[in-house]
Motif scaffolding. Structure first.
Motif, PDB file in Angstrom:
ATOM      1  N   TYR A  47       0.827  -1.268  -0.115  1.00 16.23           N
ATOM      2  CA  TYR A  47       0.052  -0.138   0.094  1.00 16.23           C
ATOM      3  C   TYR A  47       0.910   1.223  -0.046  1.00 16.23           C
ATOM      4  CZ  TYR A  47      -3.641   3.249   1.465  1.00 16.23           C
ATOM      5  OH  TYR A  47      -4.454   4.444   1.356  1.00 16.23           O
ATOM      6  N   TRP A  87      -5.346  -1.738  -4.856  1.00 15.64           N
ATOM      7  CA  TRP A  87      -5.333  -0.824  -3.910  1.00 15.64           C
ATOM      8  C   TRP A  87      -6.261   0.441  -4.280  1.00 15.64           C
ATOM      9  CZ3 TRP A  87      -4.446  -2.965   0.426  1.00 15.64           C
ATOM     10  CH2 TRP A  87      -3.245  -3.761   0.653  1.00 15.64           C
ATOM     11  N   THR A 128      -9.009  -2.424  -0.757  1.00 10.74           N
ATOM     12  CA  THR A 128      -8.929  -2.832  -2.066  1.00 10.74           C
ATOM     13  C   THR A 128     -10.478  -2.827  -2.592  1.00 10.74           C
ATOM     14  OG1 THR A 128      -9.245  -5.125  -1.701  1.00 10.74           O
ATOM     15  CG2 THR A 128      -7.199  -4.456  -1.918  1.00 10.74           C
ATOM     16  N   CYS A 141      -1.612  -4.169   4.917  1.00 11.89           N
ATOM     17  CA  CYS A 141      -1.159  -3.059   3.937  1.00 11.89           C
ATOM     18  C   CYS A 141       0.316  -3.665   3.193  1.00 11.89           C
ATOM     19  CB  CYS A 141      -0.937  -1.816   4.637  1.00 11.89           C
ATOM     20  SG  CYS A 141      -2.494  -1.308   5.408  1.00 11.89           S
ATOM     21  N   PHE A 147      -2.957  -1.269  -8.210  1.00  8.76           N
ATOM     22  CA  PHE A 147      -3.539   0.122  -7.742  1.00  8.76           C
ATOM     23  C   PHE A 147      -3.854   0.702  -8.821  1.00  8.76           C
ATOM     24  CE2 PHE A 147       1.121   0.063  -7.861  1.00  8.76           C
ATOM     25  CZ  PHE A 147       1.491   1.406  -8.213  1.00  8.76           C
TER      26      PHE A 147
END
Length: 151
Positions: A47, A87, A128, A141, A147
């Motif tokens: 993340y 993400w 997510t 994370c 992402f």
């Protein structure tokens, strides 16, 4: 040098193949502006690594979602890249003895689309977006995932 070059190329309408072309999504839900662009990044990052990538490459951040329409459009964007659960920019953590979710870009928390039993309230988690059902789920994370950046 690279961020300037990418910004210049983006402004000219050409972006190197290693960086997906930005997508302009329709409509302007509350908490968003017409100026936002969204890019699905199919690179595996934690993340925080994804957040840094969005900042370094696009001078943006992980996407914040403020409406069901925007959520659905982002879900479709991820589906076009065959991504399952990228993400997005939401974190859930214990602040002042109370669990709360918030957008990392400090935009208002005016919309949520959690799957049943989520978010998890055990440790700080990151969020997510499922491309299967459009629902959000919390995960550790440190997991590696693709992402979505907004800028």
């Amino acid at each position: 040098m690279w961020p300037r070059l990418l910004l210049t190329l983006a402004l000219l309408g050409t972006v190197p193949a290693s960086h997906p072309a930005p997508h302009h999504l329709q409509g302007v839900p509350a908490g968003e502006t017409t100026q936002l662009r969204y890019t699905m990044v199919n690179k595996l990052r934690t993340y925080s690594g994804a957040q840094r990538y969005c900042q370094d490459v696009y001078r943006g951040q992980l996407v914040s979602v403020h409406s069901s329409a925007r959520n659905e459009e982002l879900q479709k964007l991820a589906q076009t890249y065959n991504i399952i659960s990228p993400w997005i920019g939401a974190v859930t953590s214990c602040r002042g003895g109370k669990w709360e979710s918030y957008w990392e870009d400090s935009s208002p928390w005016n919309y949520a689309n959690w799957a049943p039993t989520y978010p998890v309230h055990i440790v700080t988690t990151c969020t997510t977006l499922s491309t299967r059902d459009g629902l959000w789920r919390s995960h550790f994370c440190f997991q590696l995932r693709p992402f979505i950046c907004q800028y």
